[in-house]
Design a protein around this motif. Structure first.
Motif, PDB file in Angstrom:
ATOM      1  N   LEU B 216       0.841  -1.198   0.000  1.00  0.00           N
ATOM      2  CA  LEU B 216       0.000   0.000   0.000  1.00  0.00           C
ATOM      3  C   LEU B 216       0.875   1.246   0.000  1.00  0.00           C
ATOM      4  CD1 LEU B 216      -2.524  -0.629   2.922  1.00  0.00           C
ATOM      5  CD2 LEU B 216      -2.890  -1.037   0.496  1.00  0.00           C
ATOM      6  N   ARG B 217       0.254   2.343  -0.395  1.00  0.00           N
ATOM      7  CA  ARG B 217       0.794   3.647  -0.065  1.00  0.00           C
ATOM      8  C   ARG B 217      -0.330   4.364   0.663  1.00  0.00           C
ATOM      9  NH1 ARG B 217       1.460   8.291  -1.955  1.00  0.00           N
ATOM     10  NH2 ARG B 217      -0.034   7.932  -3.615  1.00  0.00           N
ATOM     11  N   VAL B 218      -0.090   4.752   1.894  1.00  0.00           N
ATOM     12  CA  VAL B 218      -1.132   5.390   2.693  1.00  0.00           C
ATOM     13  C   VAL B 218      -0.684   6.803   3.032  1.00  0.00           C
ATOM     14  CG1 VAL B 218      -2.571   5.189   4.748  1.00  0.00           C
ATOM     15  CG2 VAL B 218      -1.557   3.143   3.748  1.00  0.00           C
ATOM     16  N   GLU B 219      -1.584   7.742   2.823  1.00  0.00           N
ATOM     17  CA  GLU B 219      -1.287   9.116   3.211  1.00  0.00           C
ATOM     18  C   GLU B 219      -2.533   9.677   3.848  1.00  0.00           C
ATOM     19  OE1 GLU B 219       1.126  10.819  -0.154  1.00  0.00           O
ATOM     20  OE2 GLU B 219       0.491  12.698   0.850  1.00  0.00           O
ATOM     21  N   GLY B 220      -2.595   9.560   5.157  1.00  0.00           N
ATOM     22  CA  GLY B 220      -3.816   9.988   5.849  1.00  0.00           C
ATOM     23  C   GLY B 220      -4.965   9.111   5.403  1.00  0.00           C
ATOM     24  N   LYS B 221      -5.989   9.705   4.804  1.00  0.00           N
ATOM     25  CA  LYS B 221      -7.141   8.917   4.387  1.00  0.00           C
ATOM     26  C   LYS B 221      -7.005   8.433   2.940  1.00  0.00           C
ATOM     27  CE  LYS B 221      -9.937  10.742   7.894  1.00  0.00           C
ATOM     28  NZ  LYS B 221     -10.957  10.143   8.720  1.00  0.00           N
ATOM     29  N   GLU B 222      -6.009   8.944   2.239  1.00  0.00           N
ATOM     30  CA  GLU B 222      -5.797   8.499   0.866  1.00  0.00           C
ATOM     31  C   GLU B 222      -5.055   7.167   0.866  1.00  0.00           C
ATOM     32  OE1 GLU B 222      -6.917   9.905  -1.862  1.00  0.00           O
ATOM     33  OE2 GLU B 222      -7.743  11.652  -0.815  1.00  0.00           O
ATOM     34  N   VAL B 223      -5.551   6.240   0.090  1.00  0.00           N
ATOM     35  CA  VAL B 223      -4.914   4.924  -0.001  1.00  0.00           C
ATOM     36  C   VAL B 223      -4.637   4.600  -1.447  1.00  0.00           C
ATOM     37  CG1 VAL B 223      -5.245   2.452   0.349  1.00  0.00           C
ATOM     38  CG2 VAL B 223      -6.060   4.051   2.055  1.00  0.00           C
ATOM     39  N   GLU B 224      -3.466   4.088  -1.718  1.00  0.00           N
ATOM     40  CA  GLU B 224      -3.199   3.538  -3.037  1.00  0.00           C
ATOM     41  C   GLU B 224      -2.795   2.082  -2.873  1.00  0.00           C
ATOM     42  OE1 GLU B 224      -0.693   4.422  -7.137  1.00  0.00           O
ATOM     43  OE2 GLU B 224      -0.343   5.630  -5.358  1.00  0.00           O
ATOM     44  N   ILE B 225      -3.450   1.225  -3.617  1.00  0.00           N
ATOM     45  CA  ILE B 225      -3.126  -0.199  -3.550  1.00  0.00           C
ATOM     46  C   ILE B 225      -2.064  -0.489  -4.594  1.00  0.00           C
ATOM     47  CG2 ILE B 225      -4.013  -2.532  -3.848  1.00  0.00           C
ATOM     48  CD1 ILE B 225      -6.712  -1.521  -2.876  1.00  0.00           C
ATOM     49  N   LEU B 226      -0.891  -0.920  -4.140  1.00  0.00           N
ATOM     50  CA  LEU B 226       0.220  -1.162  -5.059  1.00  0.00           C
ATOM     51  C   LEU B 226       0.264  -2.625  -5.481  1.00  0.00           C
ATOM     52  CD1 LEU B 226       2.917   0.915  -3.133  1.00  0.00           C
ATOM     53  CD2 LEU B 226       1.534   1.649  -5.096  1.00  0.00           C
ATOM     54  N   ASP B 227      -0.024  -3.507  -4.532  1.00  0.00           N
ATOM     55  CA  ASP B 227       0.052  -4.940  -4.839  1.00  0.00           C
ATOM     56  C   ASP B 227      -1.316  -5.574  -4.569  1.00  0.00           C
ATOM     57  OD1 ASP B 227       0.598  -7.586  -5.155  1.00  0.00           O
ATOM     58  OD2 ASP B 227       2.411  -7.582  -3.909  1.00  0.00           O
ATOM     59  N   ARG B 228      -2.187  -5.429  -5.564  1.00  0.00           N
ATOM     60  CA  ARG B 228      -3.559  -5.900  -5.396  1.00  0.00           C
ATOM     61  C   ARG B 228      -3.597  -7.431  -5.267  1.00  0.00           C
ATOM     62  NH1 ARG B 228      -8.678  -5.634  -8.481  1.00  0.00           N
ATOM     63  NH2 ARG B 228     -10.195  -4.497  -7.230  1.00  0.00           N
ATOM     64  N   ASN B 229      -2.653  -8.083  -5.934  1.00  0.00           N
ATOM     65  CA  ASN B 229      -2.556  -9.534  -5.847  1.00  0.00           C
ATOM     66  C   ASN B 229      -2.384 -10.013  -4.422  1.00  0.00           C
ATOM     67  OD1 ASN B 229      -2.958 -10.727  -8.240  1.00  0.00           O
ATOM     68  ND2 ASN B 229      -0.799 -10.656  -8.897  1.00  0.00           N
TER      69      ASN B 229
END
Lengths: 248, 248
Positions: B216-229
């Motif tokens: 993941l990349r988490v920044e406060g409430k923003e989330v980015e899923i890097l490894d969905r697998n």
DNA sequence: TGGAGAATTTGACCTGGATCATTGTTGATG
DNA sequence: CATCAACAATGATCCAGGTCAAATTCTCCA
């Protein structure tokens, strides 16, 4: 008046569970219409499956006597128990949406089942307003009860879980005009633990602890509740008005 | 063809969510019938309550935009989060049976709601077969999803819970044609923990752990899923065919 | 009725996640 | 744009309940 064609077969009208089951709040005539589409197969033996995950969904099932365990197998092959169904309760509701069973169901003891094709439920409930209302209520109740279980699994200690579980069974037996303080657990300790998110060993230990503190008397599957107050107190860490709503 | 009387009000027919919401699988004419009984009040502000436990049940609510948290307060005053509702999802289903709300609902951010009186749902669904079918499906789906959560709460580790939670959100955003890999969590960490049966601190720690391992990349409430697998792998300890069924 | 296997109980030990404490961050508001 | 309160992260410690192992008791056929 409709008669059973076979004297050993009980019609909905005659069934002592009709107030809990599909025909709830129907007139006798409406009940007979439901009755016409109910199939009553021969009883399931202990361990026999009613349906399994992945199987096509066609019918809802009502327990007439005995007890059913609903469960899921995850990809590691582990079982997760989802619920237990007593006489008058209805299974299969979770499959209406997907049209495939998303759980399996197996008899915990010799169990008689009434089957009703869902498409016939749909037809009838367009015609019989009370049946539609009742179906909405059954589905809603299931949702509410699942949410209560979520609260239990999310927050409660082992003792609170067992307490809630026993109180829940006690109330359900009471509704069925059976003793609310002395009953037989139809399921194994493993199943209880699995259902409540506890190890079997923990279930055992809590049972003995509650027995030592004179809250229960446990003898194998037979349970006697000695201190219902205490049990109700440790159980009711959930919202109190839910509890009162489900007491008849 | 039906037009909105006010150009700022979106009819069901025009609403981008109609495929997820009440009007699912209705014809345009049927949709207009539903539309006639939908009330669209002014938006709720963050923190504002839609309904609370004990309040009389009259209506179902659909989220049009924003997000809602459903929760319960137990007698110790502790909150238990029951679920989160995104645009197109329907709240209040758990109250049909008791006719009183058994949970509370509060806006997590500015949230627009469509309200539909349940008695009108009942009337309409006697007339419109597709609506009845859809109501049964909505209710059934809720049951199924609650059971998935039960499995999660009963069995899974902290990391698996967070993984399942994020995958679930990801899929729901995807259904709404939003990014499935980058989104904003509308709820606080406390709510996530509460919902998943974890302490806030554990949620934080798992987030940082998943971030360190480049999932993941988490920044406060923003989330980015890097490894969905990976996320999907740790999430799917539940029954795989449930998962595939909920993907459109 | 005996005996094999399953279910249950009990004990010893260990660990994942809770709890407590502190510090850092953010975003709403005057 | 400074301030405060809610929110989030991190470290240290602890314990409820899990896991492993072993003994005991059911249960159900042959």
């Amino acid at each position: 008046m409709k008669e059973a064609s076979n004297k050993f077969v009980v019609t909905c009208r005659q069934c002592s569970l009709n107030a809990l089951c599909f025909p709830y709040s129907l007139t006798f005539d409406e009940m007979d219409e439901v009755d016409d589409v109910v199939k009553r197969g021969k009883p399931l033996q202990r361990g026999q499956e009613l349906f399994t995950t992945g199987q096509e969904f066609t019918s809802l099932y009502a327990v007439r006597s005995g007890a059913i365990k609903a469960y899921n197998i995850d990809e590691n092959g582990d079982e997760q128990v989802i619920g237990f169904f007593l006489p008058g309760e209805i299974l299969g509701l979770d499959a209406i949406d997907t049209q495939k069973h998303v759980s399996s169901a197996k008899a915990l003891e010799t169990t008689a089942i009434c089957e009703i094709t869902f498409s016939q439920v749909q037809e009838l409930s367009l015609k019989i307003r009370n049946l539609q209302t009742h179906m909405y209520r059954i589905l809603s109740r299931e949702i509410r009860e699942d949410q209560e279980l979520q609260m239990l699994l999310g927050k409660k200690t082992a003792e609170e879980r067992i307490g809630s579980f026993l109180m829940n069974l006690s109330l359900r037996y009471e509704q069925r005009s059976l003793s609310s303080t002395r009953f037989r657990l139809p399921m194994a300790r493993t199943d209880i633990g699995n259902y409540l998110g506890l190890a079997v060993e923990t279930v055992s230990r809590v049972f003995t602890r509650l027995q030592n503190s004179k809250v229960l008397r446990v003898e194998g599957k037979e349970v006697e509740i000695l201190d219902r107050n205490y049990l109700s107190k440790i159980a009711n860490n959930d919202c109190p008005n839910i509890q009162s709503a489900s007491v008849k």
